[in-house]
Each structure stands twice: as C-alpha cells, then as structure tokens.
Design a protein around this motif. Structure first.
Motif, mmCIF file in Angstrom:
data_model
loop_
_atom_site.group_PDB
_atom_site.id
_atom_site.type_symbol
_atom_site.label_atom_id
_atom_site.label_comp_id
_atom_site.label_asym_id
_atom_site.label_seq_id
_atom_site.Cartn_x
_atom_site.Cartn_y
_atom_site.Cartn_z
ATOM 1 N N PHE A 71 0.851 -1.149 0.271
ATOM 2 C CA PHE A 71 0.019 0.027 -0.156
ATOM 3 C C PHE A 71 0.944 1.281 -0.116
ATOM 4 C CE2 PHE A 71 -1.985 3.174 2.715
ATOM 5 C CZ PHE A 71 -2.928 3.644 1.774
ATOM 6 N N SER A 72 2.078 1.217 0.663
ATOM 7 C CA SER A 72 2.829 2.470 0.791
ATOM 8 C C SER A 72 3.249 2.849 -0.395
ATOM 9 C CB SER A 72 3.870 2.311 1.830
ATOM 10 O OG SER A 72 4.835 1.015 1.556
ATOM 11 N N SER A 73 3.892 2.005 -1.363
ATOM 12 C CA SER A 73 4.429 2.069 -2.577
ATOM 13 C C SER A 73 3.281 2.723 -3.715
ATOM 14 C CB SER A 73 4.968 0.962 -3.203
ATOM 15 O OG SER A 73 5.911 0.373 -2.376
ATOM 16 N N LEU A 74 2.127 2.165 -3.484
ATOM 17 C CA LEU A 74 0.968 2.676 -4.267
ATOM 18 C C LEU A 74 0.615 4.051 -3.912
ATOM 19 C CD1 LEU A 74 -1.036 1.636 -6.391
ATOM 20 C CD2 LEU A 74 -2.616 0.919 -4.611
ATOM 21 N N ALA A 75 0.535 4.293 -2.587
ATOM 22 C CA ALA A 75 0.167 5.654 -2.174
ATOM 23 C C ALA A 75 1.284 6.700 -2.620
ATOM 24 C CB ALA A 75 0.043 5.572 -0.714
ATOM 25 N N ALA A 76 2.443 6.128 -2.373
ATOM 26 C CA ALA A 76 3.748 7.160 -2.960
ATOM 27 C C ALA A 76 3.377 7.764 -4.338
ATOM 28 C CB ALA A 76 4.881 6.536 -2.516
ATOM 29 N N LEU A 106 8.257 19.600 -5.196
ATOM 30 C CA LEU A 106 9.177 19.083 -4.057
ATOM 31 C C LEU A 106 8.423 18.416 -3.010
ATOM 32 C CD1 LEU A 106 11.434 22.346 -3.880
ATOM 33 C CD2 LEU A 106 11.884 20.155 -4.758
ATOM 34 N N LEU A 107 7.158 19.035 -2.774
ATOM 35 C CA LEU A 107 6.284 18.207 -1.817
ATOM 36 C C LEU A 107 5.851 16.845 -2.259
ATOM 37 C CD1 LEU A 107 3.976 20.960 -0.627
ATOM 38 C CD2 LEU A 107 5.623 20.003 0.709
ATOM 39 N N ALA A 108 5.610 16.587 -3.513
ATOM 40 C CA ALA A 108 5.526 15.146 -4.085
ATOM 41 C C ALA A 108 6.882 14.552 -3.960
ATOM 42 C CB ALA A 108 5.088 15.114 -5.579
ATOM 43 N N GLY A 109 8.080 15.025 -4.283
ATOM 44 C CA GLY A 109 9.424 14.423 -3.878
ATOM 45 C C GLY A 109 9.406 13.853 -2.443
ATOM 46 N N ALA A 110 9.145 14.732 -1.712
ATOM 47 C CA ALA A 110 9.278 14.588 -0.354
ATOM 48 C C ALA A 110 8.341 13.445 0.225
ATOM 49 C CB ALA A 110 9.090 15.792 0.577
ATOM 50 N N TRP A 111 7.327 13.228 -0.384
ATOM 51 C CA TRP A 111 6.150 12.399 -0.202
ATOM 52 C C TRP A 111 6.820 11.029 -0.426
ATOM 53 C CZ3 TRP A 111 1.775 11.305 2.246
ATOM 54 C CH2 TRP A 111 0.850 10.321 1.595
ATOM 55 N N VAL A 112 7.173 10.940 -1.563
ATOM 56 C CA VAL A 112 7.828 9.695 -2.097
ATOM 57 C C VAL A 112 9.040 9.143 -1.177
ATOM 58 C CG1 VAL A 112 9.222 8.732 -3.947
ATOM 59 C CG2 VAL A 112 7.120 9.831 -4.552
ATOM 60 N N VAL A 113 10.129 10.120 -0.985
ATOM 61 C CA VAL A 113 11.064 9.644 -0.178
ATOM 62 C C VAL A 113 10.989 9.114 1.191
ATOM 63 C CG1 VAL A 113 13.362 10.666 0.573
ATOM 64 C CG2 VAL A 113 12.735 11.347 -1.531
ATOM 65 N N TRP A 115 8.078 7.659 2.023
ATOM 66 C CA TRP A 115 7.416 6.540 2.022
ATOM 67 C C TRP A 115 8.458 5.341 1.643
ATOM 68 C CZ3 TRP A 115 3.106 4.847 4.041
ATOM 69 C CH2 TRP A 115 1.842 5.616 3.983
ATOM 70 N N ALA A 116 9.447 5.927 1.144
ATOM 71 C CA ALA A 116 10.625 5.064 0.790
ATOM 72 C C ALA A 116 11.529 4.746 2.105
ATOM 73 C CB ALA A 116 11.579 5.657 -0.366
ATOM 74 N N GLY A 117 11.511 5.704 3.072
ATOM 75 C CA GLY A 117 12.098 5.403 4.177
ATOM 76 C C GLY A 117 13.353 6.014 4.181
#
Length: 336
Positions: A71-76, A106-113, A115-117
């Motif tokens: 789910f985390s990857s899908l949400a990211a 940048l917010l979208a990038g921070a969101w992905v990073v 979720w990636a831990g």
C-alpha cells in the motif's frame, strides 16, 4: 499471459483516450500556438499526456490484482503523481507562477522519499555510504529535477514518449530479472501507456503531451528510481544511466544558460536535441536516435550497474561520457 494482456489493455486504453483528448482539445481550442521559441510550425492540440496519467493511475491499483504490491508504494506513486498531474493541467490552462508548481513538485518528491524510508546506502567501490538526511534531501531534489527536465526535454515530436517507453520498458525487464514482479508490472504499465500516446505524438505529432503529462512521467520515473532502489534493489546508478540522455542534455543546457545569467525557467530552443532537429531539418531522426541510444547503449550499461552496484558510479560516467560529447557537438545551451 495475464500480465501481457494487462499491458495490452493499458496500451489500447491510452491509444483511444489520447484520440479522445485530441478531439476535446480541438473543440475547446486548447492549442499550442507556435512562437519564436517553438520547434513546431503549426498550431497543435495539447494535453494528450492526460491519457497516460489516467491509464497509469487506474492501472496502479489494478496491477495489485496481478502481483502483490504494498500500500505504501502505491500511495507514494498514486498521490504524488496525481498532484503533479493536477498542477500541470492547471498550468496548461492558465500559466501558474513557477513557485507554486515547484512547491508541489518538491512536496511530491518529499512524499515519495518519506514512503521509501529515506535514502538507502549508496554503493561505491569498496564501501556503502550511509548518507542519511543528506541523501534524503538529494533524492527530493533529484525527483524535482527529473520532473522539470522532462518538461524541458518535451520539445520535439515523439521524444518524451520514446524516452518513457524505452526507460520504463528497460526498467521492467531489469526489475523482473531482480525478482521484483510487482515493480516490473508498474514499469511495464507506464511503458505500455506511453506507447499508446506515442502513436499520436510520433512525428509529425497530432497532439502534444502538455505539462500534465510530461510532469507526471518525469515524476513517475524519478519516483520509481527511488522506490525500486529502496524496495527492489535496482541501484540508483542504473536509473541515472537509463535517464542519461535527458539528464545530460538538460543539465548541460541549464548550466550554460545560468552561467550567461539567463532565467533558467524561461522557454528556449537551446537544448542539444533542438539544435539537432533544426540541423537535420526534421524531428524524427533525433527522436529515433534517443530511442537507439537508450536501448543499445544505456540499457546494457544499466544492467551492468545493477549487476555490480559498487561499480555503478564508474559505469554511469562511462555511459554519460559519449552523450556529453554529442551534446557539446550539438551546442547544448548555446544560442541559435
């Protein structure tokens, strides 16, 4: 067999949706009008990249029915990609200030990073560098840069679609080889959707991608680079190699323009691929060349970086060197 049917459905959906977007753009007069900085000569509908966005966003949850996916990857991917596409669509319609677009990026990038831990340890010859918070900041900026350079590089017919098709398609093969079928299906989904759009955008283009599509694809590929490195072991070096044609041209062009004191965010025609298209008198040879470079030069070297990640930096520099020479030859960043 089911996976290939899924890719085929994504291709057909993108193909028909792009045609529908073209009809809508013509009716709504959503046109790209040529100007002094354009690489095309006739008014052309834009916004076709929304077909790729729609197919990918619908296909992401559907892909979990084929292969287990977190789910985390899908949400990211889903939420970040939807936000980037939305701000791009608004910009297509009313030219938003650059600062608001950059904030969302940048917010979208921070969101992905997040979720990636954070940033995984970076493999280097003889060691793995745990670069912690610095690495996280670099990855957020990386996503923001790839997202924007994809928009910068979407300047001639077919080039952005060919890049997405070959990069995502190669990544799907590499991820399958690494034993990550879920991520391979996501990459394959993006490649299939991009192919459906590409048939409409092939020179001479019948519709352009638009900021919504180019921003979304740039975000999706950069987000995949971060997430598959963290979760599937496809090293960051391999992704930097796969994206090398776009990264080198856009980065060299940006550096030269900034050194001259020009505003980097203003439209221009000084990328190497734009100079090359004018020199050849056609977009098609340049677009085909990008695909050939990606498949015959960068793809094998990306596999080498994935197989021997500690030597990835060396392989990446080897991969980028001839591209840099080509970009210098075609006067990347220099005025016409």
């Amino acid at each position: 067999m089911v996976v290939f049917l899924f890719f085929g459905a994504a291709f057909l959906a993108a193909l028909f949706l792009t045609g529908g977007m073209r009809r809508y753009a013509l009716a709504a007069e959503l046109m790209d009008i040529p100007n002094a900085r354009s690489s095309h000569d006739v008014p052309t509908p834009r916004g076709g990249g929304l077909a790729v966005v729609a197919v990918t966003l619908v296909g992401l949850p559907a892909s979990t029915l084929l292969v287990p996916f977190s789910f985390s990857s899908l949400a990211a991917l889903w939420i970040g990609g939807a936000a980037v596409a939305a701000i791009g669509w608004l910009d297509d319609r009313q030219d938003l200030p650059a600062r608001w677009r950059l904030l969302v990026h940048l917010l979208a990038g921070a969101w992905v990073v997040a979720w990636a831990g954070g940033a995984p340890a970076l493999p280097l010859p003889g060691l793995e560098w745990d670069w912690g918070v610095l690495g996280s900041v670099v990855l957020v900026l990386f996503i923001g840069w790839v997202l924007n350079l994809y928009n910068f590089m979407d300047g001639i017919d077919g080039i952005a679609g060919v890049e997405a098709l070959t990069v995502a398609g190669t990544a799907a093969v590499l991820l399958g080889w690494l034993g990550a079928p879920g991520w391979a299906s996501v990459s394959g989904l993006i490649a299939a959707a991009s192919l459906g759009f590409l048939l409409w955008n092939w020179p001479p283009a019948k519709i352009f991608m638009g900021d919504a599509g180019s921003g979304f694809l740039g975000f999706a590929l950069a987000a995949l680079a971060v997430l598959t490195w963290a979760e599937a072991g496809l090293t960051f070096w391999a992704w930097l190699i796969l994206l090398g044609a776009f990264i080198v041209d856009a980065s060299l062009t940006l550096a030269r323009r900034m050194l001259r004191g020009e505003r980097f965010y203003e439209a221009h025609r000084s990328h190497a691929y734009q100079h090359a298209a004018r020199q050849f008198g056609s977009h098609q040879p340049v677009t085909v060349a990008v695909g050939v470079i990606n498949l015959l030069w960068l793809a094998p070297l990306a596999w080498a970086a994935a197989a021997w990640p500690e030597w990835g930096l060396v392989v990446m520099l080897t991969a980028w060197a001839p591209i840099l020479i080509i970009c210098l030859y075609f006067r990347a960043g220099l005025r016409e």
